[in-house]
Structures are given as C-alpha cells and as structure tokens.
Design an enzyme around this catalytic site. Sequence first.
Site, mmCIF file in Angstrom:
data_model
loop_
_atom_site.group_PDB
_atom_site.id
_atom_site.type_symbol
_atom_site.label_atom_id
_atom_site.label_comp_id
_atom_site.label_asym_id
_atom_site.label_seq_id
_atom_site.Cartn_x
_atom_site.Cartn_y
_atom_site.Cartn_z
ATOM 1 N N SER A 311 -21.685 40.108 11.544
ATOM 2 C CA SER A 311 -22.052 40.080 12.945
ATOM 3 C C SER A 311 -20.894 40.489 13.857
ATOM 4 O O SER A 311 -20.466 41.636 13.826
ATOM 5 C CB SER A 311 -22.588 38.687 13.294
ATOM 6 O OG SER A 311 -23.254 38.687 14.518
ATOM 7 N N LYS A 336 -24.926 42.667 9.207
ATOM 8 C CA LYS A 336 -25.773 41.980 10.190
ATOM 9 C C LYS A 336 -25.707 42.752 11.498
ATOM 10 O O LYS A 336 -24.717 42.720 12.200
ATOM 11 C CB LYS A 336 -25.283 40.542 10.378
ATOM 12 C CG LYS A 336 -25.793 39.843 11.630
ATOM 13 C CD LYS A 336 -27.264 39.545 11.575
ATOM 14 C CE LYS A 336 -27.673 38.604 12.696
ATOM 15 N NZ LYS A 336 -27.354 39.061 14.032
ATOM 16 N N GLN A 340 -29.168 38.097 18.861
ATOM 17 C CA GLN A 340 -30.125 37.069 19.251
ATOM 18 C C GLN A 340 -29.750 36.451 20.603
ATOM 19 O O GLN A 340 -28.585 36.418 20.957
ATOM 20 C CB GLN A 340 -30.174 35.929 18.211
ATOM 21 C CG GLN A 340 -30.858 36.301 16.906
ATOM 22 C CD GLN A 340 -30.027 37.231 16.057
ATOM 23 O OE1 GLN A 340 -28.810 37.092 15.956
ATOM 24 N NE2 GLN A 340 -30.673 38.198 15.429
#
Length: 487
Positions: A311, A336, A340
Amino acid sequence: MQFKGRTVLVFVMLSVIASSMVTLTFANPSILPLWGDKPAGSSAAAASAASGLTNKDLSKIATTYQLIESKFLKQTDHDTVVNGAINGMLESLEDPFTVYMDQNEAKQFDESITSSFQGIGAEVSSEDGKFVIVSPIKGSPAEKAGIQAHDVIVSVNGEKLDGLTLNQAVMKIRGPKGTQAKLDIVRQGVGDPIQVIVVRDDIDVETVYAEMLPDKIGKIEIRQFSSNTATRFAEELKNLEDQGMKGLVIDVRNDPGGLLNVVVDIVNPFVKDGKPIVQVENRDGKREPTPSTGKGKDYPITVLVNKGSASASEILAGAFQEAVGSKIVGETSYGKGTVQVTFEKEMGDGSNIKMTVYKWLTPNGNWIHKKGIQPDIAVDQPAYFKAAPLSKKSVIKPDTTSDDVENMQLMLSGLGFAPDRTDGYFSDKTAQSLKAFQRVNGLPMTGEVDTDTANKLEKAILTEIRDPKNDLQLKAAVAELQKELAK
C-alpha cells in the site's frame, strides 16, 4: 491533488481492528445513508430513489426481516440481523478491503488512531474466506514469534475461524498485554499447519527509526505511515543531513501501509517540482495526479522492499523508482493498489463502513495491484530467514521426515552448525549437528528436539536474523549507494 473532508484511517493493526493493507485518504462523498432516518424534508420514496433502492427493493428487505423475526426457529437479535444484511451487501462486492464495523468495532478503530493499544502487531486481510497476514510489524510480538507475510491463520486458541467476518476473526486474535494467542497457521511450502504462540504486548506507536551507517550512509526505517510519521521522518532526515549524510537508505520492509497524505508529504521533498508523486483513478477512469512541490535532493537514495511492503509503502517505492530514479532493492512487494475511505457520519449510529473508492497508480501510470513493485536489484535473504517456528507438538527424533525437521535444519545451518542436508530428513549427521548446538547452549545432548531445544533454536536464529551483518538486502542497498558515490 486535494482531497476534502475528514481524515480517515485505513491502516489498522491486527491488534486493534480488521483492515487490510489499506491506504488512507480524504473523502467528502455526497451520498445518502441506506439505513437510518431519512433526510429532513424528503419522502421515503425520494430517499430510496436517491440511494438507488426502489420501493420494491425496500419491501423485499423489510419482508425478509419480518419473516426472520416472526418465523425463524430461534429468537434473533435485531442488531445482528441488520448488521448481517450490511455485511452481506459488502461481501457481494468481492473486495477484501471493503468491510463494515459495528459500533464497538468502530469505537476501537477510532481509539487506535488517538491512543496506544495492545495486541500482536500485524496486519491481516480476508482473501477467498481465508485470513491472511499482510505483514508483521517490525519489532512486534508477531514478528518475534516468526509470523510472516502471506501466512494464513486458521484458528486462534483452538477456535476455528471458518465462516467468520474479518472483524470477527480479528476480535479473537486481539487481546490484552501478557495474554497468549495460540495461532494455527498455514504457510506456503509447508505441509502441515504450524502452531505459533504469540504473547500480546503494547504495540510501539513510534514509526520512524534512523541511524548513520559507515561511510556517512544514512538509514531511515518506516514501520507504518500514521499521522505523525511525516513529521518524524523530516526530523530524522534533517538530523542525518546535518551530520553530513552522503547517501540514504529508506527501509519500508514489512511496512503494511497507512495514510496517503503522509506518504505524499514524505516523498515530496525528493521529487522535483511539477512531477507527479502518485495518481488516483476513480470508477469512471478519471485520473488525478499529485504533483510535487519539492526541489529534489543531491544525494543518491535506495529503497528497501519485501513481500510485506504494501500500500503506502508501495506508493513510496513507486515514486522513488519512477519520479526520482532511485534503485529499489529486495523482493517484489505485496501488490496493493487500491484506496479506501471510511463512512462513519453517513451511517449515523456510530458504525462505520470502510470502502474501496479509488485505484492508485505510480507516477508513470502503472497499476501494481496484485503485481507489486519489482525491485531493480533483486536480493533474497538467507534461507534461514524464512524458517518457520517449530510445532512443539512432539519430540522430533532422528530417522524421521517432516517440515519441522526441515526448519530445524535451516536454523542449524544459519547458526553455523551445518547439517548435511536441509530437505527435512533427520539424518545421523543432522543429529550430530544438533548435539553440537545442545552442547554449546548447555542443553542435554540427546540429539532430539524437545520443547527446550526448540525454544533455544528459535531464540538463537531470531538473534541472527536481527543482526545487520546478516541482512543481505541492506548490504546490497548500501553497496549500490557506494557505487553511486564513487562515480
């Protein structure tokens, strides 16, 4: 790129609440709540139309609830049924990063942002109904116990996790300091499940660690991207620069991610003005870059990644690779590539939904989801770095074959007691190597692995793994900087 609204945390340690390798951002979505009071001055029909639900849809949902309440064999709990309906809608999206948190889970989520907490210190995701470790936090109880990225947790203290939501599974794993979590895990390449005992502890909220290596090579390790990480990074960077630093290693290995705006702040000074640091793409395919306002640096930089870098760590690595021209060293990262946001105000009752709303892309527009950042200099750690904890279910004896034997042989090799093989067969030579280890460590020279010998082996190999002289990836990153400085 400017996001409006409240900051929302999507990176959450496994010790607090379920979330998986999540990148944080800001959001100000203009949506109506699907549950709760209708907007003032509007009709139920207007609210349902605005939300995309027809009267027929609402009638079916209400009828289902009424049938459950009046006809189901057992008495039901209102909140359990309603929460189950919400979970069902989110699960239908087939996105492991979109989850619902009830009031209690949301409260723990909020507390994790502003206060210290206790647990095992790892990040978990739900993939195809399996609970998968993204990364253990460096220095955490999970890392000390030998948990690795991609381990699958199948049970906690004897309770199977089958059929649970991600939040429910995490609630079984987390717990107060000093208590034990006995985790049965499945690891790629290992046949039988491994039992790992993790003693829960306080999770270190410090995220940045810096030191000056020989030859004026600075090293900054980032363990997660939380609210104060950019400030701490800037402080440590200035300290190293004031000491005459000539080159920098940024280490984001086993860093599962965090806040998007924080990683942008960290990278910004290194990228020349106007170049993109990262791009985000919405559901319609519209992309928006985040341009740098920085000036760049006049010293070389390398970035360390491994399969536990996810991420926000990958955003950092991608920016340095493509916008700065730095070399990435280590292993292919997790992969990733989504962002979100959380919707707490919209839910209106203290519950929360964390939902995938964007893709993120590298400065050149590459989407690394399920692919990862490829290192420029691929370096594997020694084999014993990946040795699994021993099961300790029974004494391991010569003339047997098992995963435990293979892991024991890897540990002996790493400790310099060189068995003749590492294929999992407990040979006479392996027994002799084991006796040598037992002699040096003051253990009975049985040539068998009981619990005491297993614990000694694991403690000794963990010491070796933590010794920088055995870190081949760090050595390669430093060597690359030295080569650049010698030009």
